[in-house]
Design a protein around this motif. Structure first.
Motif, PDB file in Angstrom:
ATOM      1  N   ASP A 166       3.163  29.835 -22.863  1.00 30.77           N
ATOM      2  CA  ASP A 166       1.863  29.385 -22.360  1.00 30.77           C
ATOM      3  C   ASP A 166       1.940  28.714 -20.999  1.00 30.77           C
ATOM      4  N   GLY A 167       2.941  29.120 -20.209  1.00 29.26           N
ATOM      5  CA  GLY A 167       2.921  28.804 -18.789  1.00 29.26           C
ATOM      6  C   GLY A 167       3.350  27.403 -18.393  1.00 29.26           C
ATOM      7  N   ALA A 168       3.056  27.077 -17.128  1.00 29.67           N
ATOM      8  CA  ALA A 168       3.578  25.872 -16.490  1.00 29.67           C
ATOM      9  C   ALA A 168       3.151  24.579 -17.191  1.00 29.67           C
ATOM     10  N   SER A 169       1.925  24.566 -17.765  1.00 28.53           N
ATOM     11  CA  SER A 169       1.539  23.314 -18.450  1.00 28.53           C
ATOM     12  C   SER A 169       1.521  23.548 -19.956  1.00 28.53           C
ATOM     13  N   SER A 170       2.569  24.210 -20.425  1.00 30.60           N
ATOM     14  CA  SER A 170       2.705  24.624 -21.824  1.00 30.60           C
ATOM     15  C   SER A 170       2.321  23.556 -22.854  1.00 30.60           C
ATOM     16  N   GLY A 279      13.750  26.597 -12.261  1.00 33.47           N
ATOM     17  CA  GLY A 279      14.920  26.733 -13.127  1.00 33.47           C
ATOM     18  C   GLY A 279      16.141  25.976 -12.635  1.00 33.47           C
ATOM     19  N   SER A 280      15.993  25.185 -11.557  1.00 34.61           N
ATOM     20  CA  SER A 280      17.117  24.338 -11.149  1.00 34.61           C
ATOM     21  C   SER A 280      17.410  23.342 -12.271  1.00 34.61           C
ATOM     22  N   LYS A 281      16.411  23.054 -13.098  1.00 34.68           N
ATOM     23  CA  LYS A 281      16.647  22.295 -14.336  1.00 34.68           C
ATOM     24  C   LYS A 281      15.834  22.969 -15.450  1.00 34.68           C
ATOM     25  N   ARG A 282      16.532  23.857 -16.159  1.00 32.31           N
ATOM     26  CA  ARG A 282      15.862  24.552 -17.261  1.00 32.31           C
ATOM     27  C   ARG A 282      15.493  23.583 -18.362  1.00 32.31           C
ATOM     28  N   ARG A 283      14.353  23.862 -19.030  1.00 34.32           N
ATOM     29  CA  ARG A 283      14.018  23.071 -20.206  1.00 34.32           C
ATOM     30  C   ARG A 283      14.818  23.557 -21.403  1.00 34.32           C
ATOM     31  N   LYS A 284      15.051  22.653 -22.362  1.00 39.42           N
ATOM     32  CA  LYS A 284      15.645  23.111 -23.614  1.00 39.42           C
ATOM     33  C   LYS A 284      14.584  23.995 -24.291  1.00 39.42           C
ATOM     34  N   GLY A 285      14.910  25.259 -24.481  1.00 40.00           N
ATOM     35  CA  GLY A 285      13.880  26.206 -24.900  1.00 40.00           C
ATOM     36  C   GLY A 285      13.922  26.603 -26.362  1.00 40.00           C
ATOM     37  N   TYR A 286      14.536  25.770 -27.204  1.00 38.21           N
ATOM     38  CA  TYR A 286      14.597  26.141 -28.626  1.00 38.21           C
ATOM     39  C   TYR A 286      14.552  24.881 -29.492  1.00 38.21           C
ATOM     40  N   GLY A 287      14.233  25.081 -30.739  1.00 40.81           N
ATOM     41  CA  GLY A 287      14.250  23.985 -31.717  1.00 40.81           C
ATOM     42  C   GLY A 287      13.935  24.592 -33.073  1.00 40.81           C
ATOM     43  N   ASP A 288      13.712  23.751 -34.069  1.00 38.17           N
ATOM     44  CA  ASP A 288      13.430  24.278 -35.413  1.00 38.17           C
ATOM     45  C   ASP A 288      12.126  25.071 -35.419  1.00 38.17           C
ATOM     46  N   CYS A 297       9.506  27.383 -20.163  1.00 40.45           N
ATOM     47  CA  CYS A 297      10.917  26.997 -20.288  1.00 40.45           C
ATOM     48  C   CYS A 297      11.501  26.619 -18.922  1.00 40.45           C
ATOM     49  N   SER A 298      10.650  26.653 -17.878  1.00 35.26           N
ATOM     50  CA  SER A 298      11.061  26.275 -16.518  1.00 35.26           C
ATOM     51  C   SER A 298      12.178  27.185 -16.000  1.00 35.26           C
ATOM     52  N   LEU A 299      11.784  28.409 -15.643  1.00 39.32           N
ATOM     53  CA  LEU A 299      12.795  29.417 -15.285  1.00 39.32           C
ATOM     54  C   LEU A 299      12.584  30.011 -13.892  1.00 39.32           C
ATOM     55  N   ILE A 300      11.736  29.373 -13.067  1.00 37.98           N
ATOM     56  CA  ILE A 300      11.410  29.981 -11.763  1.00 37.98           C
ATOM     57  C   ILE A 300      12.562  29.790 -10.762  1.00 37.98           C
ATOM     58  N   ASP A 301      12.832  30.837  -9.993  1.00 38.07           N
ATOM     59  CA  ASP A 301      13.853  30.802  -8.946  1.00 38.07           C
ATOM     60  C   ASP A 301      13.547  29.652  -7.971  1.00 38.07           C
ATOM     61  N   PRO A 302      14.468  28.675  -7.847  1.00 44.21           N
ATOM     62  CA  PRO A 302      14.164  27.483  -7.052  1.00 44.21           C
ATOM     63  C   PRO A 302      14.086  27.738  -5.549  1.00 44.21           C
ATOM     64  N   PHE A 303      14.529  28.885  -5.069  1.00 44.67           N
ATOM     65  CA  PHE A 303      14.447  29.165  -3.636  1.00 44.67           C
ATOM     66  C   PHE A 303      13.238  30.041  -3.312  1.00 44.67           C
ATOM     67  N   SER A 304      13.112  31.149  -4.029  1.00 47.87           N
ATOM     68  CA  SER A 304      12.063  32.113  -3.665  1.00 47.87           C
ATOM     69  C   SER A 304      10.730  31.824  -4.345  1.00 47.87           C
ATOM     70  N   GLY A 305      10.767  31.121  -5.473  1.00 45.74           N
ATOM     71  CA  GLY A 305       9.526  30.867  -6.228  1.00 45.74           C
ATOM     72  C   GLY A 305       9.162  32.015  -7.153  1.00 45.74           C
ATOM     73  N   GLU A 306      10.047  33.008  -7.273  1.00 46.59           N
ATOM     74  CA  GLU A 306       9.751  34.133  -8.182  1.00 46.59           C
ATOM     75  C   GLU A 306       9.974  33.710  -9.633  1.00 46.59           C
TER      76      GLU A 306
END
Ligand SMILES: Cc1cc2nc3c(=O)[nH]c(=O)nc-3n(C[C@H](O)[C@H](O)[C@H](O)COP(=O)(O)OP(=O)(O)OC[C@H]3O[C@@H](n4cnc5c(N)ncnc54)[C@H](O)[C@@H]3O)c2cc1C
Length: 412
Positions: A166-170, A279-288, A297-306
């Motif tokens: 659900d995106g950036a403000s998940s 994604g320079s600091k990925r979120r922990k993307g799993y749990g029970d 999960c914060s996965l965007i390329d920190p240089f290009s923004g892709e």
């Protein structure tokens, strides 16, 4: 049992559609939910690179992007340095065809709709214009979601795994207690569609301008004289320097380098803003009982923004972990943590390399130096060209992030 699924996917953007497509192809019963009705807009630069295109190809969707009248093929990048030097770099030729591969600029209204409609066809059930309000937990495990439709009716749906796409403000991220994205690892950006911008080519343009480093002003070509224009900067710097991004966008358009190109152009909308969790600091993307994919999960390329490519890939990785969890009949964090290992293997090296490059790009003099030298030196130009492809490019990008490369540039 009508409301019980194998997987619930919250969000039908690239991350959610990809998760749905891969899970459904493995035979799982997926409920896909989005608060919007598709086709819907998503604020974005609309650029689609090799990584994302590969996943689209996996699902036979690339042809639809290629044929869409709204999409434009692009073959490289134009960079400009803070002191105004301009560097044009083409995509390197493909080893098999000998031709430079095309990237695309395609409005997300179109791209996401292609992905979403394919996902909808394969999902067991799809709910549009339904907003997920909360997750449902049992004994500390996520087991479902609470959903509100447009008329205000609230219903509960249950599943073995809930995927937050659900995106950036998940909301799913917030509800499972995922850590907040720090301003050092977040970009704020504005997009504005224009028509009539002059001097467009078959390349996307990234302009590193004074006052918006680390960040850039972009012009991405679209068909019929239209363009996706925008500006983005690291949130940490935007806050520290109290930068008014709307004003920065106006200033960039008024900049002596741009003024003439925009003199007969007109904006097609007000500038619209959105955030980019990096994604320079990925979120922990799993749990029970849950996983987070894409921006959640914060996965965007920190240089290009892709971020579209990594969102699509994370959906694929999530589906393979969900498959293993079903085979084991165990949806605990212990089992789902395989997702973190896969993400690490697939993207951490690249994300960290791009973070290093982003940090180097904070130094005006280094940007001036490399663009200056590359304009004059074919070897450096070819090197940069090779960094543009996502597969082989990683080795070049790694070299580019090392001190040895900069020493070579300095003495070249
Ligand atoms: C200004 C800007 C420019 C960018 N430029 C580029 C670019 O050129 N190329 C690129 O690759 N990336 C770019 N990105 C990044 C890219 O947009 C994201 O990485 C990408 O959209 C991530 O996809 P996603 O599926 O994770 O999230 P999204 O695309 O944001 O999709 C999330 C979906 O979840 C739905 N949703 C949210 N909350 C709920 C809820 N509570 N209940 C139900 N549904 C919900 C939303 O309606 C949405 O459809 C840019 C980002 C910005 C902000």
């Amino acid at each position: 049992m009508q409301n019980k699924f194998d997987v619930i996917v919250v969000g039908g953007g690239p991350g959610g559609s990809s998760t749905t497509l891969y899970c459904a192809s493995k035979g799982y019963k997926v409920l896909l939910i989005d608060k919007k009705k598709f086709p819907r807009d998503k604020i974005c630069g609309d650029a689609l690179g090799g990584k994302g295109l590969k996943v689209m190809k996996d699902h036979n969707l690339l042809e639809q992007i290629d044929k869409a009248p709204e999409s434009e093929k692009v073959y490289g990048v134009i960079f400009s340095s803070p002191k105004g030097k301009v560097l044009e770099v083409g995509n390197p030729p493909d080893q098999n065809t000998g031709k430079p591969p095309a990237g695309y600029v395609c409005p997300r209204k179109v791209t996401d709709n292609i992905l979403f409609q394919a996902a909808k066809k394969n999902a067991a059930k799809t709910l549009e214009e339904h907003t997920v309000l909360d997750i449902i937990k049992e004994d500390g495990k996520v087991v479902g979601v609470k959903v509100r439709d447009n008329e205000g009716n609230v219903e509960e749906y249950m599943a073995n795994v809930v995927v937050g796409a659900d995106g950036a403000s998940s909301l799913v991220g917030v509800k499972v207690g995922a850590e907040k994205v720090e301003p050092e690892h977040h970009v704020v950006a504005l997009r504005q569609y224009w028509e009539g911008v002059e001097g467009m080519s078959d390349k996307i343009e990234l302009h590193f301008m004074e006052g918006i480093l680390p960040g850039y002003f972009w012009i991405f070509p679209l068909p019929n004289g239209k363009a996706n224009v925008g500006i983005g900067i690291l949130t940490k710097f935007q806050r520290e320097q109290r930068i008014d991004l709307k004003k920065s966008l106006e200033e960039a358009i008024e900049h002596p380098m741009m003024k003439d190109r925009f003199k007969n152009a007109k904006p097609l909308e007000d500038a619209k803003g959105w955030g980019l969790p990096l994604g320079s600091k990925r979120r922990k993307g799993y749990g029970d009982g849950f996983l987070l994919v894409g921006d959640a999960c914060s996965l965007i390329d920190p240089f290009s923004g892709e971020g579209v490519g990594n969102a699509l890939i994370s959906g694929k990785l999530a589906a393979s972990v969900i498959d293993n969890a079903h085979k084991k009949g165990d949806f605990s964090a212990e089992t789902l943590k395989e997702y973190d290992e896969l993400l690490k293997e697939e993207m951490d090296e690249e994300l960290q390399t791009m973070y290093k490059l982003q940090k180097l790009g904070r130094h005006k003099f280094l940007l001036n130096l490399i663009i200056d030298k590359a304009v004059r030196n074919k070897e450096i130009r070819d090197f940069i060209s090779n960094t543009l492809t996502s597969e082989e490019g990683i080795d070049y990008r790694k070299k580019m992030a090392s001190p040895g490369f900069w020493l070579k540039v300095l003495i070249s």
